[in-house]
Scaffold this active site. Structure first.
Site, PDB file in Angstrom:
ATOM      1  N   GLU A   1       0.866  -1.175   0.000  1.00 56.89           N
ATOM      2  CA  GLU A   1       0.000   0.000   0.000  1.00 56.89           C
ATOM      3  C   GLU A   1       0.901   1.222   0.000  1.00 56.89           C
ATOM      4  O   GLU A   1       1.684   1.429   0.934  1.00 56.89           O
ATOM      5  CB  GLU A   1      -0.928   0.017   1.216  1.00 56.89           C
ATOM      6  CG  GLU A   1      -2.111  -0.916   1.083  1.00 56.89           C
ATOM      7  CD  GLU A   1      -3.133  -0.748   2.195  1.00 56.89           C
ATOM      8  OE1 GLU A   1      -2.935   0.121   3.074  1.00 56.89           O
ATOM      9  OE2 GLU A   1      -4.130  -1.488   2.190  1.00 56.89           O
TER      10      GLU A   1
ATOM     11  N   ASP B   1      -5.843   9.426   9.356  1.00 56.85           N
ATOM     12  CA  ASP B   1      -4.516   9.069   9.834  1.00 56.85           C
ATOM     13  C   ASP B   1      -4.151   9.802  11.110  1.00 56.85           C
ATOM     14  O   ASP B   1      -4.463  10.979  11.296  1.00 56.85           O
ATOM     15  CB  ASP B   1      -3.474   9.360   8.748  1.00 56.85           C
ATOM     16  CG  ASP B   1      -3.639   8.454   7.547  1.00 56.85           C
ATOM     17  OD1 ASP B   1      -3.648   7.230   7.751  1.00 56.85           O
ATOM     18  OD2 ASP B   1      -3.781   8.964   6.424  1.00 56.85           O
TER      19      ASP B   1
ATOM     20  N   TYR C   1     -10.486  -3.776   3.519  1.00 54.31           N
ATOM     21  CA  TYR C   1      -9.613  -3.267   4.572  1.00 54.31           C
ATOM     22  C   TYR C   1     -10.498  -3.024   5.781  1.00 54.31           C
ATOM     23  O   TYR C   1     -11.302  -2.103   5.802  1.00 54.31           O
ATOM     24  CB  TYR C   1      -8.941  -1.978   4.101  1.00 54.31           C
ATOM     25  CG  TYR C   1      -7.865  -1.427   5.022  1.00 54.31           C
ATOM     26  CD1 TYR C   1      -8.032  -1.365   6.401  1.00 54.31           C
ATOM     27  CD2 TYR C   1      -6.680  -0.938   4.492  1.00 54.31           C
ATOM     28  CE1 TYR C   1      -7.046  -0.849   7.233  1.00 54.31           C
ATOM     29  CE2 TYR C   1      -5.685  -0.410   5.310  1.00 54.31           C
ATOM     30  CZ  TYR C   1      -5.877  -0.365   6.678  1.00 54.31           C
ATOM     31  OH  TYR C   1      -4.910   0.155   7.492  1.00 54.31           O
TER      32      TYR C   1
END
Length: 271
Positions: free
Chosen positions: A49, A60, A175
């Site tokens: 990734e 994030d 994911y």
């Protein structure tokens, strides 16, 4: 069958779990991204990734935010990320590369232009964090028509409707965000993950990779007991941050190799 799908098929046939490490393109410097990608493969990565740096990476935590800030300060852009993928492909035709990022750079380039450029560069999948599946059927269709897997996130808070939406248009793998929060945050609840993964896999009909909160070989191994893949990012970025420039690729390779070894202890174990 896409390169990502064939990778999972090959791994599953031998009872192995996929290792999917994440780095941010351009961090710590653009000229080290290609050596780092090669180091990930040497350490045992099955899929890479590759983060496209963005100024407001909302999913994030501080560690990957710092990586994006360094990459942007180094002049990294989406087009330069694609050029790095081209260079990687010149020496590695087999390891799938997934671009992970945010919608703004894609929208600025234009969806059709982005998909075409990604395909030409050798990208295999795209995970755009802020493209919710119920709003991007067209994006997913364009990606699939170009041979790219559109990959989506599921979380502990995802509804049955979101499961259905992802199953309808996603491909490659899911994911699964293993905790509520941002990357690098909190502590994994392994029992909760173990309870959810079989249900997700049955519902969406795709391999499930688990990320967020995996810090070392031991936690990766525990996740690998139930998941098809382990995704690890913030801990690798920390390794990059603490390593001298002339050791960064080797230190990352060694860390990934530890995780790979732990996952291979599970070879053949029933998920």
């Amino acid at each position: 069958m896409s390169k990502i799908q064939s990778t999972f098929q090959r791994l599953q046939a031998s009872g192995r779990r996929a290792l999917i490490p994440f780095i941010t393109a351009g961090d710590p410097s653009p000229d080290l991204t290609l050596p780092l990608m090669n180091a990930l493969v040497e350490g045992g990565a099955d899929i890479i990734e590759l983060g496209v740096p963005f100024s407001d990476p909302m999913a994030d935590g501080p560690t990957i935010q710092r990586a994006s800030e360094r990459a942007l300060a180094n002049g990294m852009s989406l087009r330069k990320v694609l050029q790095i993928v081209r260079e990687f492909r010149a020496g590695n035709a087999d390891t799938p590369v997934v671009l992970m990022g945010y919608a703004n750079p894609v929208e600025a380039m234009g969806v059709s232009a982005f998909i075409a450029a990604a395909r030409e560069a050798g990208v295999d999948g795209v995970l755009i964090v802020d493209y919710p599946p119920e709003e991007c059927e067209q994006f997913a269709a364009v990606a699939k028509s170009a041979g790219l897997d559109p990959i989506f996130l599921l979380a502990p808070t995802s509804t049955e409707q979101r499961f259905d939406d992802v199953a309808a248009i996603g491909s490659g793998y899911i994911y699964y965000v293993s905790l509520k929060g941002v990357t690098g945050a909190a502590t994994l609840d392994f029992d909760e993950v173990a309870a959810r993964i079989p249900r997700i896999r049955a519902k969406v009909g795709m391999p499930v990779g688990v990320g967020f909160g995996i810090r070392d070989a031991a936690s990766a191994r525990r996740i690998g007991e139930v998941a098809d893949a382990v995704v690890i990012g913030s801990r690798i970025i920390e390794e990059i941050e603490r390593s001298p420039r002339d050791r960064v690729a080797e230190n990352v390779r060694a860390f990934v190799a530890q995780v790979r070894s732990a996952l291979d202890e599970l070879q053949g174990a029933v998920k």
